[in-house]
Design a protein around this motif. Structure first.
Motif, mmCIF file in Angstrom:
data_model
loop_
_atom_site.group_PDB
_atom_site.id
_atom_site.type_symbol
_atom_site.label_atom_id
_atom_site.label_comp_id
_atom_site.label_asym_id
_atom_site.label_seq_id
_atom_site.Cartn_x
_atom_site.Cartn_y
_atom_site.Cartn_z
ATOM 1 N N MET A 61 0.822 -1.208 0.000
ATOM 2 C CA MET A 61 0.000 0.000 0.000
ATOM 3 C C MET A 61 0.858 1.261 0.000
ATOM 4 S SD MET A 61 -3.040 -0.842 -0.469
ATOM 5 C CE MET A 61 -3.766 0.777 -0.204
ATOM 6 N N ASP A 62 1.958 1.242 0.702
ATOM 7 C CA ASP A 62 2.848 2.404 0.694
ATOM 8 C C ASP A 62 3.340 2.701 -0.719
ATOM 9 O OD1 ASP A 62 2.546 2.738 3.428
ATOM 10 O OD2 ASP A 62 4.443 1.753 3.938
ATOM 11 N N ALA A 63 3.518 1.662 -1.507
ATOM 12 C CA ALA A 63 4.021 1.832 -2.870
ATOM 13 C C ALA A 63 2.916 2.060 -3.903
ATOM 14 C CB ALA A 63 4.839 0.600 -3.271
ATOM 15 N N TYR A 64 1.749 1.438 -3.710
ATOM 16 C CA TYR A 64 0.750 1.414 -4.777
ATOM 17 C C TYR A 64 -0.656 1.868 -4.379
ATOM 18 C CZ TYR A 64 4.300 -1.305 -7.208
ATOM 19 O OH TYR A 64 5.467 -1.715 -7.801
ATOM 20 N N ALA A 65 -0.807 2.550 -3.292
ATOM 21 C CA ALA A 65 -2.151 2.957 -2.839
ATOM 22 C C ALA A 65 -2.933 3.698 -3.920
ATOM 23 C CB ALA A 65 -2.051 3.810 -1.580
ATOM 24 N N SER A 66 -2.249 4.480 -4.717
ATOM 25 C CA SER A 66 -2.941 5.254 -5.755
ATOM 26 C C SER A 66 -3.570 4.361 -6.826
ATOM 27 C CB SER A 66 -1.983 6.243 -6.412
ATOM 28 O OG SER A 66 -0.975 5.547 -7.118
ATOM 29 N N LYS A 67 -3.174 3.101 -6.893
ATOM 30 C CA LYS A 67 -3.698 2.158 -7.887
ATOM 31 C C LYS A 67 -4.815 1.283 -7.317
ATOM 32 C CE LYS A 67 -0.594 2.651 -11.308
ATOM 33 N NZ LYS A 67 -0.887 2.760 -12.721
ATOM 34 N N ILE A 68 -5.137 1.451 -6.049
ATOM 35 C CA ILE A 68 -6.114 0.580 -5.401
ATOM 36 C C ILE A 68 -7.457 1.290 -5.255
ATOM 37 C CG2 ILE A 68 -6.625 -0.742 -3.303
ATOM 38 C CD1 ILE A 68 -4.385 -1.901 -5.129
ATOM 39 N N ASN A 69 -8.508 0.651 -5.772
ATOM 40 C CA ASN A 69 -9.841 1.230 -5.793
ATOM 41 C C ASN A 69 -10.712 0.843 -4.606
ATOM 42 O OD1 ASN A 69 -9.332 2.504 -8.233
ATOM 43 N ND2 ASN A 69 -10.039 0.761 -9.408
ATOM 44 N N SER A 70 -10.415 -0.284 -3.969
ATOM 45 C CA SER A 70 -11.175 -0.707 -2.798
ATOM 46 C C SER A 70 -10.349 -1.710 -2.009
ATOM 47 C CB SER A 70 -12.513 -1.344 -3.194
ATOM 48 O OG SER A 70 -12.317 -2.649 -3.705
ATOM 49 N N VAL A 71 -10.760 -1.931 -0.762
ATOM 50 C CA VAL A 71 -10.088 -2.913 0.088
ATOM 51 C C VAL A 71 -11.124 -3.858 0.683
ATOM 52 C CG1 VAL A 71 -10.065 -1.361 2.091
ATOM 53 C CG2 VAL A 71 -8.460 -3.278 1.994
ATOM 54 N N THR A 72 -10.756 -5.116 0.737
ATOM 55 C CA THR A 72 -11.552 -6.187 1.339
ATOM 56 C C THR A 72 -10.621 -6.992 2.224
ATOM 57 O OG1 THR A 72 -13.064 -6.327 -0.531
ATOM 58 C CG2 THR A 72 -12.843 -8.314 0.799
ATOM 59 N N SER A 73 -11.134 -7.480 3.342
ATOM 60 C CA SER A 73 -10.285 -8.264 4.238
ATOM 61 C C SER A 73 -11.001 -9.492 4.765
ATOM 62 C CB SER A 73 -9.833 -7.415 5.427
ATOM 63 O OG SER A 73 -8.991 -8.172 6.286
ATOM 64 N N SER A 74 -10.232 -10.556 4.913
ATOM 65 C CA SER A 74 -10.731 -11.726 5.627
ATOM 66 C C SER A 74 -10.401 -11.533 7.099
ATOM 67 C CB SER A 74 -10.099 -13.018 5.099
ATOM 68 O OG SER A 74 -8.759 -13.130 5.529
ATOM 69 N N GLY A 75 -11.074 -12.285 7.913
ATOM 70 C CA GLY A 75 -10.832 -12.231 9.347
ATOM 71 C C GLY A 75 -11.526 -13.395 10.018
ATOM 72 N N ASN A 76 -11.530 -13.349 11.328
ATOM 73 C CA ASN A 76 -12.175 -14.385 12.113
ATOM 74 C C ASN A 76 -13.098 -13.700 13.109
ATOM 75 O OD1 ASN A 76 -12.754 -16.366 14.113
ATOM 76 N ND2 ASN A 76 -10.964 -17.528 13.439
ATOM 77 N N ARG A 77 -14.361 -14.042 13.076
ATOM 78 C CA ARG A 77 -15.340 -13.399 13.959
ATOM 79 C C ARG A 77 -15.042 -13.639 15.434
ATOM 80 N NH1 ARG A 77 -18.966 -10.928 10.801
ATOM 81 N NH2 ARG A 77 -19.400 -11.840 8.793
ATOM 82 N N ASN A 78 -14.214 -14.619 15.738
ATOM 83 C CA ASN A 78 -13.813 -14.853 17.131
ATOM 84 C C ASN A 78 -13.036 -13.660 17.688
ATOM 85 O OD1 ASN A 78 -14.962 -17.393 17.178
ATOM 86 N ND2 ASN A 78 -13.055 -18.451 16.679
ATOM 87 N N TRP A 79 -12.525 -12.798 16.807
ATOM 88 C CA TRP A 79 -11.756 -11.638 17.236
ATOM 89 C C TRP A 79 -12.650 -10.461 17.603
ATOM 90 C CZ3 TRP A 79 -7.370 -11.464 13.033
ATOM 91 C CH2 TRP A 79 -6.598 -12.618 13.148
#
Length: 135
Positions: A61-79
């Protein structure tokens, strides 16, 4: 062509990406040393250490944030409140819309929802709407 840039540690994001590209034919690029980003696309990552952005994702992201249109993340609901928190941190830190969060490698409903969001919120436009939702 839709480009997906992803980071996967345990294989959950990799499995999610594999299902998405099988359905759509979109191009997926794993974040690793030597990756050069020329085409705008969407980031899919994971959350680590109870709510942190993975180091490799942060460097990307530090290098290419300008090229990214959206973000999605996986996770664990236990958190609990830390579920998929990497997406929130990236969204806020780089002013990028949060598309969605999914648990582990996602369900077919999650995959279809992701495809729908990318197809209809963006339609190959730049950065799309800040009102992406669903997270």
């Amino acid at each position: 062509m839709v480009h997906l840039y992803y980071d996967s540690k345990t294989g959950n994001v990799q499995r999610f990406i594999n299902k998405v590209i099988q359905i759509t034919g979109w191009e997926a690029h794993k974040i690793e040393d030597g990756l050069t980003v020329e085409d705008a696309g969407h980031l899919i990552t994971f959350t680590t250490k109870m709510g942190c952005v993975p180091d490799k994702t942060q460097q990307f992201m530090d290098a290419y944030a300008s090229k990214i249109n959206s973000v999605t993340s996986s996770g664990n609901r236990n958190w609990g409140k830390n579920f998929g928190l990497a997406a929130n941190k990236i969204s806020e830190g780089y002013d990028i819309p949060l598309a969605m969060k999914f648990e582990l490698s996602g369900t077919m409903e999650d995959i279809n929802q992701f495809i729908d969001i990318i197809k209809h919120q963006y339609n190959d436009s730049k950065r799309g709407s800040k009102k992406l939702d669903i997270a």
